[in-house]
Scaffold this motif. Structure first.
Motif, PDB file in Angstrom:
ATOM      1  N   UNK A   1       0.832  -1.205   0.000  1.00  0.00           N
ATOM      2  CA  UNK A   1       0.000   0.000   0.000  1.00  0.00           C
ATOM      3  C   UNK A   1       0.869   1.258   0.000  1.00  0.00           C
ATOM      4  N   UNK A   2       1.965   1.230   0.782  1.00  0.00           N
ATOM      5  CA  UNK A   2       2.860   2.391   0.849  1.00  0.00           C
ATOM      6  C   UNK A   2       3.491   2.663  -0.510  1.00  0.00           C
ATOM      7  N   UNK A   3       3.862   1.612  -1.228  1.00  0.00           N
ATOM      8  CA  UNK A   3       4.428   1.776  -2.569  1.00  0.00           C
ATOM      9  C   UNK A   3       3.390   2.367  -3.526  1.00  0.00           C
ATOM     10  N   UNK A   4       2.155   1.889  -3.415  1.00  0.00           N
ATOM     11  CA  UNK A   4       1.096   2.412  -4.276  1.00  0.00           C
ATOM     12  C   UNK A   4       0.853   3.893  -4.003  1.00  0.00           C
ATOM     13  N   UNK A   5       0.815   4.261  -2.703  1.00  0.00           N
ATOM     14  CA  UNK A   5       0.593   5.664  -2.351  1.00  0.00           C
ATOM     15  C   UNK A   5       1.713   6.553  -2.890  1.00  0.00           C
ATOM     16  N   UNK A   6       2.942   6.031  -2.855  1.00  0.00           N
ATOM     17  CA  UNK A   6       4.102   6.812  -3.292  1.00  0.00           C
ATOM     18  C   UNK A   6       4.352   6.708  -4.791  1.00  0.00           C
ATOM     19  N   UNK A   7       3.578   5.825  -5.457  1.00  0.00           N
ATOM     20  CA  UNK A   7       3.716   5.615  -6.904  1.00  0.00           C
ATOM     21  C   UNK A   7       5.143   5.177  -7.280  1.00  0.00           C
ATOM     22  N   UNK A   8       5.650   4.214  -6.508  1.00  0.00           N
ATOM     23  CA  UNK A   8       6.960   3.635  -6.804  1.00  0.00           C
ATOM     24  C   UNK A   8       6.824   2.124  -6.795  1.00  0.00           C
ATOM     25  N   UNK A   9       7.793   1.454  -7.386  1.00  0.00           N
ATOM     26  CA  UNK A   9       7.800  -0.007  -7.418  1.00  0.00           C
ATOM     27  C   UNK A   9       9.015  -0.524  -6.664  1.00  0.00           C
ATOM     28  N   UNK A  10       8.759  -1.334  -5.646  1.00  0.00           N
ATOM     29  CA  UNK A  10       9.819  -1.976  -4.870  1.00  0.00           C
ATOM     30  C   UNK A  10       9.458  -3.446  -4.741  1.00  0.00           C
ATOM     31  N   UNK A  11      10.415  -4.317  -5.039  1.00  0.00           N
ATOM     32  CA  UNK A  11      10.171  -5.761  -4.923  1.00  0.00           C
ATOM     33  C   UNK A  11       9.964  -6.130  -3.458  1.00  0.00           C
ATOM     34  N   UNK A  12       8.814  -6.739  -3.156  1.00  0.00           N
ATOM     35  CA  UNK A  12       8.480  -7.098  -1.777  1.00  0.00           C
ATOM     36  C   UNK A  12       8.810  -8.567  -1.550  1.00  0.00           C
ATOM     37  N   UNK A  13       9.778  -8.792  -0.687  1.00  0.00           N
ATOM     38  CA  UNK A  13      10.221 -10.150  -0.350  1.00  0.00           C
ATOM     39  C   UNK A  13       9.658 -10.519   1.019  1.00  0.00           C
ATOM     40  N   UNK A  14       8.665 -11.410   1.090  1.00  0.00           N
ATOM     41  CA  UNK A  14       8.054 -11.780   2.384  1.00  0.00           C
ATOM     42  C   UNK A  14       9.058 -12.292   3.407  1.00  0.00           C
ATOM     43  N   UNK A  15      10.184 -12.818   2.945  1.00  0.00           N
ATOM     44  CA  UNK A  15      11.189 -13.331   3.865  1.00  0.00           C
ATOM     45  C   UNK A  15      12.199 -12.294   4.310  1.00  0.00           C
ATOM     46  N   UNK A  16      12.184 -11.132   3.659  1.00  0.00           N
ATOM     47  CA  UNK A  16      13.131 -10.058   3.993  1.00  0.00           C
ATOM     48  C   UNK A  16      12.391  -8.724   4.032  1.00  0.00           C
ATOM     49  N   UNK A  17      11.412  -8.637   4.899  1.00  0.00           N
ATOM     50  CA  UNK A  17      10.570  -7.443   4.921  1.00  0.00           C
ATOM     51  C   UNK A  17      11.324  -6.219   5.447  1.00  0.00           C
TER      52      UNK A  17
END
Length: 533
Positions: free
Chosen positions: A116-132
């Motif tokens: 959600x934070x990435x969407x609000x900021x209009x950026x793309x960051x790879x989300x790794x569930x094991x390395x949050x």
């Protein structure tokens, strides 16, 4: 109220500053405090307050400030302050609705928050569930390339509160949280402003063990009234609503304020600071047509607290009457949860009087604090929760019991009120029967509190302490409890220790009451009484 003027709309459920302003809802201006925080070039802060006390709205207001949305603040104190209104990238995370009780559930929740934070900021960051933690760090670095980042985190401790008292599960969640919050420390050079809220301050969370620059303003006198409403704020902002309530209740303005203070005021978050009203309870009071009711009971209760009281070794009467030192406001360990600290941080207790005690051999003085229930609403919420957890007695049943007990107590009818206690205990399921003397002492102590009489638990004398001393207009009851012994033994202890003698000559008749409980049956087995002359 004049002519066709209508009071400004109230809401207990809108926590977004923009929606509050654009919806023409009443906003009590707290931006003078926020300006003091944001005017510095950088800053990292933590604020602890009970649930439903305005923390979410505070963070939303800060977000609007750092988004440069000055137009929303017209009429507020900050509008004309010397501030540049520069726009900064904002990461706003909220754990208020987090129900996670396992690492897997928490990781999923964190991943969603970051998405959600990435969407609000209009950026793309790879989300790794094991390395949050690494994902959070990557988001901060991505947004901080051009301008420093603002980080706002609401109810940071909610996952730990979900499992409080379940050490293994709490430690598993803590490991996830430590890795996640460590990103804030790593990216300190890229941060313009950091503000975190919560109910509690836990040791070993990265926030407090690693972020040594995080300033805790929870008991700072300058911010003691930043959340909640002072009496002046109530009168200045709710004038039309007060007028409507005054007419509806057919009482004077002075009586209305007196009753509002009795029910909803009394929270004090710094030594000798002005007290504040619970903001949500005040709004519910007006929206419900001026009905004095316990609104906090359904919004602010903490079930884990009462489980700890029930299954721990805390002696409630003793804890409520002892004074405390400043370390009460420090963080506490998951491995050894301090019930008194938890009661303060969750809003069941607040700061009462403060003593300044001299340190022997020096000119220094330390503060010693008396804690108390903030108001009648919280006190009754607490009593009802204790009765539910210790005696399986719901709110309506408790009220009926209290009505009968009040008549018995006021007439010196020991047999009558103890027979009522027997009926109460007979309804308690076997699996929650009291196994310790303090279980029964807690039930009796809370019942007497609900009678609104003067009650002392663990009353100290020169030769020991009586379990409970209760004062009514005409009677003083000196009570001693035993478990799996006999009422006669309890009564003999009152005589042998001379517990009752000090109450003679106070204008009341004095009754010594010895009571014995049977832990196997979970019942009051016998009692003895004797008037002391």
């Amino acid at each position: 109220m004049k002519g066709n003027d209508m009071p400004k709309n109230l809401t207990p459920s809108v926590f977004t500053f923009q929606n509050l302003i654009r919806g023409n809802f009443l906003y009590v201006d707290k931006t003078e405090y926020l300006w003091k925080l944001v005017q510095n070039p950088s800053g990292s802060y933590f604020l602890s307050r009970p649930r439903r006390f305005g923390k979410s709205l505070t963070l939303s207001t800060l977000e609007a400030i750092f988004q440069g949305r000055r137009e929303l603040f017209q009429g507020c104190a900050i509008y004309d302050k010397p501030y540049d209104w520069k726009k900064y990238p904002v990461i706003h995370l909220s754990f208020a609705d987090c129900s996670a009780t396992s690492p897997e559930e928490l990781q999923k929740y964190l991943a969603n928050q970051l998405e959600f934070a990435c969407q609000d900021a209009k950026v793309t960051v790879a989300i790794d569930p094991g390395q949050l933690g690494g994902t959070f760090e990557a988001l901060i670095r991505c947004l901080g390339e051009q301008n420093p980042v603002v980080i706002l985190i609401d109810e940071y401790d909610k996952p730990l509160l979900n499992t409080l008292g379940e050490l293994t599960r709490s430690q598993a969640l803590l490991a996830v949280m430590k890795g996640f919050y460590a990103a804030i420390k790593k990216c300190e050079a890229l941060e313009r402003f950091v503000f975190l809220t919560g109910v509690t301050k836990f040791c070993h969370v990265s926030l407090f063990s690693d972020l040594n620059n995080l300033q805790d303003i929870s008991t700072n006198p300058d911010y003691a009234t930043m959340l909640g409403y002072t009496l002046a704020e109530l009168e200045n902002n709710f004038g039309e609503w007060l007028s409507l309530a005054e007419k509806s209740l057919k009482i004077s303005y002075a009586d209305l304020l007196h009753d509002l203070k009795f029910w909803y005021d009394g929270y004090r978050f710094a030594s000798e600071a002005e007290t504040v009203f619970n903001p949500v309870s005040i709004v519910y009071f007006f929206l419900n047509g001026g009905i004095f009711e316990n609104y906090w009971y359904t919004t602010g209760t903490t079930t884990s607290l009462f489980q700890l009281l029930k299954h721990g070794d805390t002696i409630l009467p003793e804890m409520l009457e002892e004074t405390v030192w400043g370390e009460l406001f420090d963080s506490f360990e998951l491995e050894q949860v301090d019930v008194q600290k938890l009661m303060y941080q969750t809003g069941y207790l607040t700061i009462g009087e403060t003593e300044r005690v001299s340190v022997p051999g020096t000119k220094a003085k330390l503060c010693r604090y008396h804690l108390r229930f903030p108001n009648f609403e919280v006190r009754s919420s607490f009593c009802n929760q204790v009765m539910e957890h210790f005696a399986n007695c719901r709110r309506n049943g408790t009220f009926e019991l209290i009505q009968g007990l009040a008549a018995d107590i006021n007439h010196g009818d020991v047999d009558g009120f103890l027979e009522r206690i027997k009926i109460l205990l007979a309804r308690v399921p076997y699996n929650i029967h009291g196994r310790q003397e303090h279980d029964y002492q807690t039930i009796l102590f809370v019942i007497f509190m609900m009678l609104n009489q003067v009650v002392e638990g663990e009353h100290h004398t020169s030769d020991g302490r009586a379990d409970i001393v209760l004062h009514t207009a005409e009677w003083t009851y000196v009570m001693e409890f035993k478990l799996n012994q006999s009422a006669q033994v309890a009564l003999e202890q009152i005589h042998h220790k001379d517990y009752a003698r000090g109450f003679l000559g106070n204008g009341r008749r004095v009754l010594a009451v010895g009571v014995n409980f049977d832990s196997e049956k979970g019942q009051l087995s016998d009692w003895e009484k004797e008037e002391i002359l």
